[in-house]
Design a protein around this motif. Structure first.
Motif, short mmCIF file in Angstrom:
data_model
loop_
_atom_site.label_atom_id
_atom_site.label_comp_id
_atom_site.label_asym_id
_atom_site.label_seq_id
_atom_site.Cartn_x
_atom_site.Cartn_y
_atom_site.Cartn_z
N PRO A 285 32.42 44.03 41.51
CA PRO A 285 33.81 43.60 41.36
C PRO A 285 34.37 43.81 39.96
O PRO A 285 35.58 43.84 39.78
N ASP A 286 33.49 43.99 38.97
CA ASP A 286 33.97 44.24 37.62
C ASP A 286 34.59 45.62 37.47
O ASP A 286 35.46 45.83 36.63
N LEU A 287 34.16 46.57 38.32
CA LEU A 287 34.69 47.93 38.24
C LEU A 287 35.64 48.26 39.39
O LEU A 287 36.46 49.17 39.27
N ALA A 288 35.52 47.57 40.51
CA ALA A 288 36.43 47.72 41.65
C ALA A 288 36.69 46.33 42.21
O ALA A 288 35.80 45.74 42.83
N ALA A 289 37.87 45.81 41.96
CA ALA A 289 38.14 44.39 42.21
C ALA A 289 38.01 44.00 43.67
O ALA A 289 37.60 42.87 43.98
N LYS A 290 38.35 44.90 44.58
CA LYS A 290 38.30 44.58 46.00
C LYS A 290 38.25 45.88 46.79
O LYS A 290 38.49 46.96 46.24
N ILE A 291 37.93 45.77 48.06
CA ILE A 291 37.96 46.92 48.98
C ILE A 291 38.97 46.62 50.07
O ILE A 291 38.85 45.61 50.77
N CYS A 292 39.95 47.48 50.23
CA CYS A 292 40.97 47.31 51.27
C CYS A 292 40.51 48.02 52.53
O CYS A 292 40.13 49.20 52.47
N ASP A 293 40.53 47.32 53.66
CA ASP A 293 40.02 47.90 54.89
C ASP A 293 40.77 47.31 56.08
O ASP A 293 41.16 46.14 56.07
N SER A 294 40.93 48.12 57.13
CA SER A 294 41.69 47.70 58.31
C SER A 294 40.85 47.04 59.39
O SER A 294 41.37 46.64 60.43
#
Length: 406
Positions: free
Chosen positions: A331-340
């Motif tokens: 999460p330090d390098l990619a805050a979240k993952i958006c997914d459907s």
């Protein structure tokens, strides 16, 4: 000494991705149970050329009632399987009362078209959740793993099959001997066994290392598939290159006396030999290239963080587990993952513990950069999210090399 699961010869390990979690084990934030990890390493048989995982993950850990992947989640894949069904209906399912069996029918996206045509069919799907979705589409489903005993039971109840089909499933199954014994028991004498899976040649060419994860035990080529088929009394009679899922091949297997191999088989075999897909030089070069992608991707993400740029990921794919855990992305390098996918939303990505949120949150607000894990659907996704780029956002891709789409 590592031995080949197909022929028993020596296997040479050539790349190690370290400790990896189950790729589809998206955990609830309050789940404090111990997470399962295994060593994800790959080797190649020095005799039959089969590329395969070094360590097997028990199938029950991967394919269960809560298995979250739905084949119909992509419009591109829905159309692909509609065309596949139509082709079978026009070429193979034309006799009197034809019957088709699909190994790993998932949510029934292909067999639903067969059902609508009024053709007898059966999906053999061990994951109960997606199997129920298939039943809702009118598909006949048997909730079992396909193997020799399953096939014999299916034949006793339904009779022999004209076609046995499988998509993105045969490469998941270490016990190929039981699969081929089952195919032999269930398939009509002149029938055909057709399966499509990620192609090792495309993985090498594109350095798409994230195609390597727990569910993918084998990485096929025409050379290794023909060797396997012949060892079980069958032969490779046709091949077709496919553009889906980052590059696949559709293999057609039949009894030697039933069909003559097409020219496409000889052509792909010759191409593979010329490319040296499993030579030491190729395999070691692949491993070095993958390490370079890891280093470049981490350096880019750290640089963006230092600049105060916001980064989120897009697409909570199974293969993203390999990327995040091999590269050490959290999460330090990619805050979240958006997914459907509803089943993944509100959960944490395996190993990395990056929160997965609904794709609608991608615009709340738009980040500066988006790391596209679902790169095999890049065209579809980028077209779906034009406002992101209009607002100055930039996509980050890492296949075949790390690059920012301006």
């Amino acid at each position: 000494m590592l031995t080949c699961r197909i022929c028993g010869a020596s296997v040479r390990e050539f790349v190690d991705f370290g400790r990896q979690p189950l790729s589809d084990a998206f955990r609830k934030p309050d789940d404090t149970s111990e997470e399962y990890f295994f060593r994800l390493a790959v080797g190649a048989c020095e005799s039959c050329a089969m590329v395969q995982l070094v360590e097997e993950v028990p199938r029950d850990r991967m394919f269960h009632a809560d298995y979250p992947y739905h084949s119909s989640g992509s419009a591109l894949m829905r159309e692909h399987f509609r065309r596949t069904a139509q082709e079978f209906l026009e070429t193979e399912l034309t006799g009197s009362d034809p019957f088709i069996v699909e190994i790993g029918c998932n949510d029934g996206v292909m067999l639903s078209a067969v059902h609508e045509a009024g053709v007898r069919h059966l999906g053999v799907e061990p994951s109960a959740g997606v199997g129920e979705v298939a039943r809702g589409r009118g598909v006949e489903v048997l909730t079992e793993f396909f193997e020799d005993s399953t096939a014999r039971a299916v034949r006793d109840e339904h009779g022999p099959a004209d076609v046995i089909f499988s998509a993105n499933t045969i490469c998941h199954i270490p016990y190929l001997e039981s699969i081929f014994l089952g195919v032999d028991a269930l398939l009509k004498p002149g029938g055909v066994f057709v399966f499509e899976d990620p192609y090792w040649g495309d993985i090498v060419e594109r350095r798409s290392f994230d195609q390597i994860y727990d569910e993918h035990f084998y990485f096929f080529t025409a050379t290794s598939v023909r060797a396997a088929a012949r060892s079980y009394g069958f032969d490779l009679v046709d091949v077709r290159r496919l553009g889906v899922h980052g590059g696949e091949v559709r293999y057609s297997i039949a009894r030697p006396e039933a069909r003559t191999p097409t020219a496409a088989v000889a052509e792909l075999l010759a191409e593979e030999e010329a490319r040296g897909l499993v030579t030491r030089e190729t395999l070691d070069g692949f491993a070095a290239g993958v390490a370079g992608i890891r280093d470049d991707l981490v350096a880019l993400l750290r640089d963006l963080k230092a600049q105060g740029r916001s980064v989120v990921a897009y697409g909570a794919t199974a293969k993203s587990a390999t990327v995040t855990n091999y590269c050490g992305i959290g999460p330090d390098l990619a805050a979240k993952i958006c997914d459907s996918t509803p089943a993944k939303q509100g959960r944490l990505a395996p190993g990395s513990r990056i929160p997965v949120v609904p794709s609608e949150e991608f615009a709340e607000p738009y980040p500066d950069h988006a790391l596209l894990f679902a790169w095999n659907h890049a065209e579809e996704i980028i077209a779906k999210e034009p406002a992101f780029r209009d607002n100055g956002g930039r996509w980050i891709l890492y296949v075949p090399e790390v690059h920012v789409v301006e």
